[in-house]
Design a protein around this motif. Structure first.
Motif, PDB file in Angstrom:
ATOM      1  N   VAL A 440       0.870  -1.181   0.000  1.00  0.00           N
ATOM      2  CA  VAL A 440       0.000   0.000   0.000  1.00  0.00           C
ATOM      3  C   VAL A 440       0.902   1.224   0.000  1.00  0.00           C
ATOM      4  O   VAL A 440       1.742   1.386   0.889  1.00  0.00           O
ATOM      5  CB  VAL A 440      -0.927   0.042   1.231  1.00  0.00           C
ATOM      6  N   SER A 441       0.740   2.088  -1.002  1.00  0.00           N
ATOM      7  CA  SER A 441       1.552   3.307  -1.054  1.00  0.00           C
ATOM      8  C   SER A 441       0.838   4.345  -1.898  1.00  0.00           C
ATOM      9  O   SER A 441      -0.208   4.079  -2.494  1.00  0.00           O
ATOM     10  CB  SER A 441       2.940   3.013  -1.649  1.00  0.00           C
ATOM     11  N   GLY A 442       1.419   5.524  -1.959  1.00  0.00           N
ATOM     12  CA  GLY A 442       0.857   6.585  -2.782  1.00  0.00           C
ATOM     13  C   GLY A 442       1.315   6.531  -4.214  1.00  0.00           C
ATOM     14  O   GLY A 442       0.878   7.347  -5.035  1.00  0.00           O
ATOM     15  N   LEU A 443       2.217   5.590  -4.534  1.00  0.00           N
ATOM     16  CA  LEU A 443       2.634   5.413  -5.919  1.00  0.00           C
ATOM     17  C   LEU A 443       1.558   4.678  -6.709  1.00  0.00           C
ATOM     18  O   LEU A 443       0.799   3.871  -6.158  1.00  0.00           O
ATOM     19  CB  LEU A 443       3.933   4.600  -5.970  1.00  0.00           C
ATOM     20  N   GLU A 444       1.506   4.968  -8.003  1.00  0.00           N
ATOM     21  CA  GLU A 444       0.644   4.146  -8.846  1.00  0.00           C
ATOM     22  C   GLU A 444       1.143   2.705  -8.770  1.00  0.00           C
ATOM     23  O   GLU A 444       2.332   2.451  -8.567  1.00  0.00           O
ATOM     24  CB  GLU A 444       0.647   4.658 -10.282  1.00  0.00           C
ATOM     25  N   HIS A 445       0.219   1.763  -8.930  1.00  0.00           N
ATOM     26  CA  HIS A 445       0.549   0.385  -8.598  1.00  0.00           C
ATOM     27  C   HIS A 445      -0.177  -0.579  -9.521  1.00  0.00           C
ATOM     28  O   HIS A 445      -1.103  -0.202 -10.260  1.00  0.00           O
ATOM     29  CB  HIS A 445       0.150   0.105  -7.151  1.00  0.00           C
ATOM     30  N   ASP A 446       0.238  -1.844  -9.439  1.00  0.00           N
ATOM     31  CA  ASP A 446      -0.474  -2.899 -10.150  1.00  0.00           C
ATOM     32  C   ASP A 446      -1.576  -3.457  -9.252  1.00  0.00           C
ATOM     33  O   ASP A 446      -1.884  -2.889  -8.190  1.00  0.00           O
ATOM     34  CB  ASP A 446       0.488  -3.981 -10.631  1.00  0.00           C
ATOM     35  N   GLU A 447      -2.142  -4.566  -9.625  1.00  0.00           N
ATOM     36  CA  GLU A 447      -3.273  -5.120  -8.883  1.00  0.00           C
ATOM     37  C   GLU A 447      -2.897  -5.626  -7.495  1.00  0.00           C
ATOM     38  O   GLU A 447      -3.760  -5.802  -6.636  1.00  0.00           O
ATOM     39  CB  GLU A 447      -3.917  -6.249  -9.698  1.00  0.00           C
ATOM     40  N   TYR A 448      -1.602  -5.850  -7.261  1.00  0.00           N
ATOM     41  CA  TYR A 448      -1.136  -6.258  -5.939  1.00  0.00           C
ATOM     42  C   TYR A 448      -0.705  -5.067  -5.080  1.00  0.00           C
ATOM     43  O   TYR A 448      -0.330  -5.241  -3.928  1.00  0.00           O
ATOM     44  CB  TYR A 448       0.046  -7.225  -6.080  1.00  0.00           C
ATOM     45  N   GLY A 449      -0.748  -3.885  -5.649  1.00  0.00           N
ATOM     46  CA  GLY A 449      -0.300  -2.710  -4.922  1.00  0.00           C
ATOM     47  C   GLY A 449       1.169  -2.428  -5.093  1.00  0.00           C
ATOM     48  O   GLY A 449       1.685  -1.475  -4.499  1.00  0.00           O
TER      49      GLY A 449
END
Length: 596
Positions: A440-449
């Motif tokens: 979990v972060s404020g960066l854009e992410h994939d489906e796993y975060g």
């Protein structure tokens, strides 16, 4: 403690039966006029009557001129009243500033030791009463400044033939935990006012209330919002004090430990929202709140919460702005901030309660939507709702109570917190996960975060965050139209303008216009198909308490015009820090109707 009962003053004039009465108390903030109004308002909830209050208080620590207006009624009360039937003036400046608020033929009860210059016009009845001297006589010299408000409370109880025993019981509950002398002096002053002869104006008796078969309460919006949050399952959160939000924070700090929760006063607004996000990620329904200046400071972290799709509730009790602005006055100028305030495309849900009773139910709905759509939900209350007292039917807690719990069930190897085809569902820390562990972060992410700089993934995730709000808008019911279902004008409002708009519809219809009104509780996203509401009206007038702006329209009106490209949507706005009066809305609407 038992107290002696004073006899009501005898009067040669007959009693008159009333359906409604508006009482304005004008003095200084140190005079306890808010206490008078609060006691009378709470009595309304115990006597099956309706009530709505309105007050102004100075934003300076040293205090200053203040008013408390109370509208009591046997039928449904929608506003605090345009004109007062009775003015209680404690000082010359109180009289000079507020005598114009009295209706023609109204009654002015004034402090005879302070008010010496009168305006004998419009048939107003002036009755001089020595509030301070009579209190000194009843109590003694040192307590007069703390007791004269109780003298006036007794006076009004007698004039309006209110239930003295119930009112005395409310006073006793208020002062009963203090030193015995405090309650004794309060009741001595109250009884002195109750027995004081007020001349030949007679007494007044309210018709029997319409709610005799209901169990009713009376309280203010901030108190009921706090109760709604607890009923919704909120058990954690953090905030920083600011007017007019602070009383919600103080209530939660004292009440949540009783339900196994905790509320923390943080060192600043950013720390408060960060702590709340942490509690929400841990699996708890959490809340933070503030007024407009504080919401500005929370915006960076709220952008994080939108990117991470963290469910939490954020309350903004709006006040006059910008900057420090008008800390103790009402405004609805934070709508665009609530929807668009953070950087980037940052979708979240925005709701607004329409009256004090709705503060409870909007908190329940905010909790449900935060969980269901896994995103921040902002509640836009305002200063008028925060301090206004209304009477309402007690909520059925058995039907609306949400018992919170953590879902720590095992997640399988296919678990993805951010699936592109489903709404996000986080696994609280400590959950056993068989597959790839999520981030979990404020960066854009994939489906796993996990962080991703892929243009294709950013486009897909942006659409995912947007589309769940579009789906919500399609599920929301359209607001009901009050009044005419087609005709000249449809009034649109949001927040605390609900009552004044509804009463304005009745005033305009009585003048021969075909007018309806609709109130929007879901401000972002708005219910799909709103244009169907105004298809049969010649004009649409959005009534709100913010500025016309550079482009000539208030904030909600601008959003509606942008969404529907409908030129017949017009604005009636104001920014004086005061709640709408009926004649202001009626005059504004008539100007719009008269324009080409």
């Amino acid at each position: 403690m038992s107290t002696a009962t004073a006899s009501a003053p005898a009067s040669s004039a007959p009693s008159s039966t009333l359906r409604n009465a508006v009482i304005r108390l004008a003095g200084n903030s140190q005079d306890g006029i808010q206490s008078i109004g609060g006691f009378l308002a709470r009595l309304a909830g115990r006597t099956q009557h309706d009530v709505m209050t309105y007050m102004t208080i100075p934003s300076t620590i040293s205090g200053g001129p203040s008013i408390f207006q109370l509208h009591l009624g046997s039928g449904h009360v929608l506003t605090a009243g345009d004109e007062a039937d009775v003015l209680v003036a404690f000082y010359q400046h109180s009289y000079d500033s507020h005598i114009g608020s009295l209706r023609e033929g109204g009654i002015c009860l004034y402090e005879s030791a302070e008010v010496t210059e009168f305006k004998n016009e419009r048939g107003i009845h002036h009755i001089g009463i020595p509030f301070t001297a009579a209190t000194i006589e009843a109590i003694g010299g040192s307590a007069r400044d703390r007791g004269k408000n109780m003298f006036v409370l007794g006076l009004l109880c007698a004039v309006y033939q209110l239930d003295r025993d119930k009112l005395a019981g409310i006073v006793e509950r208020q002062f009963g935990k203090k030193d015995e002398s405090v309650l004794r002096n309060a009741m001595l002053a109250f009884d002195a006012g109750y027995a004081y002869p007020v001349g030949d104006i007679g007494t007044f008796i309210f018709e029997e209330g319409e709610h005799k078969d209901e169990h009713r309460l009376s309280t203010d919006g901030n108190t009921l919002m706090s109760m709604g949050l607890i009923a919704a399952g909120v058990r954690y959160g953090s905030a920083y004090p600011i007017t007019p939000w602070s009383s919600i924070m103080e209530t939660l700090r004292s009440e949540l430990p009783k339900y196994g929760g905790i509320y923390v006063q943080a060192e600043d607004e950013l720390a408060a929202v960060a702590m709340t996000i942490g509690a929400a990620y841990a699996g708890h329904l959490a809340v933070t709140g503030s007024a407009g200046p504080g919401l500005s400071l929370k915006m960076e972290a709220l952008s994080y919460a939108s990117m991470a799709e963290i469910p939490l509730i954020v309350i903004n009790v709006q006040r006059g702005g910008p900057s420090t602005g008008l800390p103790t006055s009402v405004e609805q100028s934070d709508l665009l901030q609530a929807i668009y305030g953070s950087h980037g495309d940052c979708p979240r849900i925005v709701l607004a309660p329409q009256d004090v009773e709705d503060c409870f139910y909007i908190a329940l709905e905010a909790g449900r939507l935060a969980r269901e759509y896994s995103c921040p939900v902002i509640i836009l209350s305002d200063q008028a709702l925060s301090s206004r007292i209304e009477a309402f039917t007690e909520p059925d807690l058995d039907k609306c109570w949400v018992e919170p719990g953590l879902d720590l069930s095992d997640r399988g190897a296919d678990f993805k917190p951010y699936p592109l085809d489903k709404i996000t569902r986080h696994a609280p820390p400590g959950t056993k996960i068989a597959g790839k562990y999520p981030h979990v972060s404020g960066l854009e992410h994939d489906e796993y975060g996990h962080p991703s700089g892929s243009p294709k993934m950013h486009t897909a995730m942006t659409a995912k965050r947007r589309n769940k709000l579009i789906d919500l808008s399609k599920s929301l019911p359209l607001p009901e139209i009050y009044g005419d279902q087609e005709g000249d004008v449809l009034l649109i409002g949001w927040g605390s303008t609900y009552g004044p708009i509804k009463e304005s519809v009745e005033r305009l219809r009585a003048e021969g216009h075909k007018v309806g009104a609709a109130h929007i509780r879901h401000l972002h996203p708005m219910p799909a198909g709103l244009d169907r509401l105004w298809a049969k009206f010649k004009k649409v007038v959005v009534v709100e308490m913010n500025d016309y702006g550079v482009y000539g329209h208030g904030q909600l009106a601008m959003l509606l015009r942008a969404a529907y490209a409908e030129p017949k949507i017009q604005s009636v706005c104001k920014t004086d820090g005061l709640a709408y009066r009926i004649r202001e809305i009626v005059t504004g609407v008539e100007k719009v109707m008269a324009a080409n």
